[in-house]
Design a protein around this motif. Sequence first.
Motif, PDB file in Angstrom:
ATOM      1  N   LYS A  16      -4.235   0.735  -1.451  1.00 26.87           N
ATOM      2  CA  LYS A  16      -3.842  -0.437  -1.598  1.00 26.87           C
ATOM      3  C   LYS A  16      -3.336  -0.824  -2.868  1.00 26.87           C
ATOM      4  O   LYS A  16      -4.267  -0.469  -3.879  1.00 26.87           O
ATOM      5  N   HIS A  17      -2.326  -1.566  -3.099  1.00 25.94           N
ATOM      6  CA  HIS A  17      -1.619  -1.825  -4.449  1.00 25.94           C
ATOM      7  C   HIS A  17      -1.699  -3.439  -4.542  1.00 25.94           C
ATOM      8  O   HIS A  17      -1.577  -3.811  -5.688  1.00 25.94           O
ATOM      9  N   GLY A  18      -1.508  -4.135  -3.541  1.00 25.98           N
ATOM     10  CA  GLY A  18      -1.615  -5.644  -3.785  1.00 25.98           C
ATOM     11  C   GLY A  18      -1.511  -6.356  -2.408  1.00 25.98           C
ATOM     12  O   GLY A  18      -1.545  -5.783  -1.570  1.00 25.98           O
ATOM     13  N   GLU A  30       0.713  -1.312   0.071  1.00 28.24           N
ATOM     14  CA  GLU A  30      -0.003  -0.016   0.159  1.00 28.24           C
ATOM     15  C   GLU A  30       0.881   1.324  -0.051  1.00 28.24           C
ATOM     16  O   GLU A  30       2.251   1.042   0.188  1.00 28.24           O
ATOM     17  N   SER A  31       0.125   2.348  -0.318  1.00 32.29           N
ATOM     18  CA  SER A  31       0.784   3.651   0.035  1.00 32.29           C
ATOM     19  C   SER A  31      -0.341   4.588   0.316  1.00 32.29           C
ATOM     20  O   SER A  31      -1.466   4.213   0.559  1.00 32.29           O
ATOM     21  N   MET A  64       0.547  -7.637  -7.460  1.00 32.30           N
ATOM     22  CA  MET A  64       0.593  -6.250  -7.434  1.00 32.30           C
ATOM     23  C   MET A  64      -0.151  -5.264  -8.645  1.00 32.30           C
ATOM     24  O   MET A  64       0.549  -5.876  -9.729  1.00 32.30           O
ATOM     25  N   ASN A  65      -0.728  -4.467  -8.544  1.00 31.50           N
ATOM     26  CA  ASN A  65      -1.280  -3.646  -9.705  1.00 31.50           C
ATOM     27  C   ASN A  65      -0.839  -1.990  -9.311  1.00 31.50           C
ATOM     28  O   ASN A  65      -1.588  -1.658  -8.591  1.00 31.50           O
ATOM     29  N   LEU A  66       0.120  -1.612 -10.180  1.00 35.61           N
ATOM     30  CA  LEU A  66       0.227  -0.044  -9.674  1.00 35.61           C
ATOM     31  C   LEU A  66      -0.033   0.671 -11.035  1.00 35.61           C
ATOM     32  O   LEU A  66       0.564   0.690 -11.985  1.00 35.61           O
ATOM     33  N   ARG A  67      -1.145   1.320 -10.980  1.00 38.02           N
ATOM     34  CA  ARG A  67      -1.717   2.140 -12.004  1.00 38.02           C
ATOM     35  C   ARG A  67      -1.715   1.313 -13.299  1.00 38.02           C
ATOM     36  O   ARG A  67      -1.193   1.965 -14.292  1.00 38.02           O
ATOM     37  N   GLN A  74       0.436   6.823  -6.216  1.00 31.72           N
ATOM     38  CA  GLN A  74       0.818   6.297  -4.947  1.00 31.72           C
ATOM     39  C   GLN A  74       0.965   7.352  -3.905  1.00 31.72           C
ATOM     40  O   GLN A  74       0.600   7.036  -2.719  1.00 31.72           O
ATOM     41  N   ILE A  98       5.990   3.222  -1.146  1.00 33.88           N
ATOM     42  CA  ILE A  98       5.054   2.063  -1.141  1.00 33.88           C
ATOM     43  C   ILE A  98       5.594   1.260  -0.217  1.00 33.88           C
ATOM     44  O   ILE A  98       6.826   1.117  -0.067  1.00 33.88           O
ATOM     45  N   TYR A 101      -6.609   2.824  -9.662  1.00 28.68           N
ATOM     46  CA  TYR A 101      -5.197   3.236 -10.303  1.00 28.68           C
ATOM     47  C   TYR A 101      -4.809   4.865  -9.711  1.00 28.68           C
ATOM     48  O   TYR A 101      -4.146   5.523 -10.350  1.00 28.68           O
TER      49      TYR A 101
END
Length: 679
Positions: free
Chosen positions: A46-48, A41-42, A66-69, A377, A213, A374
């Motif tokens: 949450k990213h994954g 997360e950031s 993980m899915n970052l944008r 971060q 992150i 999306y």
Amino acid sequence: MKGMDYLAGAALLTALAPALAQVPTAELLKPPPDARHFIIESPGGKHGDSWSWVGADGTRMGRESMNLRGQVWENDYAGKAGTDGAPASMTIRGVTPQGDAAETFAIAGGSARWKSPVDAGSTPYGAPAFYTPLGGPIDTNAWFLEHLLASPHQSMALLPGGQARAVKLANVEVSSGSASQTVDLWLISGINNTPTPIWADANGKFFGLTMGIAWLPEAYAGEQQKMEKVQAAAMAAQAPVLYKELVNIPSAPVAFVNVRMFDAEGMRFTAGQTVMVDKGLITAVGPAGQTKVPAGAQVIDGRGKTLLPGLWDCHMHVGDDYTGVQELSLGVTSVRDPGNDDLHTIDRRTRAAAGQLLFPHVYPSSLIDGRGPYTAQVANVATSQAEAIALIDKAKDNGFTGIKFYGTFDPTWLPASIVEAHKLGLHVHGHIPAGIRPMEAINDGYDEVTHINWIMMPAMPASVLPVSNGIMRFEGPGRYAKDVDLDGEALSLIVNTMAAKHIYSDPTMVAFESLYVPENGDLSPSYAPFVGTLPPTVERGFRSGGFAVPKDLTRADYRASWAKMVGLLTKMHKAQVPIVAGTDGSGIEIVHELEIYEEAGFSAGEAIAAATIVPARLVGQDKHTGSIKVGKTADLVLVEGDPSSQIGVLRQTRVVMLDGKLLDPDALRAAAGFSGRPH
């Protein structure tokens, strides 16, 4: 290491094997119910998720998603330790934005062998050494840290090369409900060119990692802000030592004599000049034979060298305190940070003003996005127009110079938000919110469109727009730009409008070249001059390649689309769209950005102006900096050679001056983790 663009984690699964076919996500390892669960997360959300566990036979295993944008990582790993505790075998499987994640390592018959997406090699294996893979779940970092902390003197040899060391910096108590524990902050050197912070528990076991992150245990995911605060303070304590070692405040006027001088406003070079500096300001500029050098002045011989205004990187997301030292080593004395953790930005500014941090001038934009999968971060998240306007007001109160909008921002909020920003004197730029085209953002009041892909976007099919805040902001132009008519109505309209309205472009060409052009294993031209001066793990990252090409396209298609982007930059330049040079990179790409400008038809003077006087105008500081004129701040860089005939010599910095303070670029390079000068 996790958290760094060019360092990932580590990885495992079986022994070394021939190249594996990419393993589908559905066939990756399934975490058992008792696996340790980390939240990725950031501040943006949450990213994954990442899981780690140990099999009955002692095999370490991990699974990460993980899915970052819109950029997706789905991978797993497994690995076994040898008798020395270091990896005896590793396998990583799955997918990254660059394609197949397959990586293997094994020790057999007295040799260590590895194969990654970017390289393959072997070496005799005698003394213990820890293989640092290119990718893999967070547990590869955990294994690395735990073995390092258990090693004598917290030091160990690395494969494919290098030496890692750990030093304890601080600790903090973290809580989860009624439970609490004390965790230790360790600073790791030898993996990255600058130290990397990682957290361990009291038993020397990996606890987590947070650098914008975070990978933190599920139960402690809410402790990121507390840990970041302690981490920032502990690392900041190192900065005054560097400042004292690296800064030389002249006790007398300084004279650069017999230099070739770059006149940024005239975009021309003049030989045989003398430039005088006193008390932080430029006091005289003129022909060497006619410009008096006072007795007692410190004289710097400029024969064979060129004196330029300090360079700008107009798109640098500052990473940490060492970013400043690295930028200054390349003569970058001013940075436009287009989005960061605002608290860290304010903290660095405060320490720099107090002489506790050596850093270029930073002109920050506050990054504002909407809420969604999306979300950027480090964005400030608005869930209504009123919240967006409040965030803009806060940015002004905090001394920011701009507002950057992002892809999940609701486009219906743009008109009122931009009116508020302009009322406060803030520069407005950014990505284009999903669902609209760049012309709509320009008509709403954008002062600048960030990235060349958004200038190309008017020529993209309508199907790209609703999903342009995800991976399609890259894949759309990669897929369709090769067939675009650069002189067609769509691109001619945006280019001519930007020229007429004096709308800036920060094209960050190096970022898109790195996404579209290289295959895995290729060395980007941005990084080739630095090979041999950085740790092997960093240099492997230089070869990570571009984004994986969709199955119905080829790398040649992406390269053809890249060529059209260079052609679009040519069109913009001919139309006199104001261009500012930024990189959106790791901090060493700015000179190659200018090399691409020359490829697009800029003269050397025009290219260097894009990294000096033009950005100074953008942030309203051109009366004080950006060119070499009497009365301006002495932000200067002396380079070996003549950039008018070979712009790449800008990397050959010999003297840097920041606010009249003298800096030795070789000492700056060493402090930033470089073992020597670039080629």
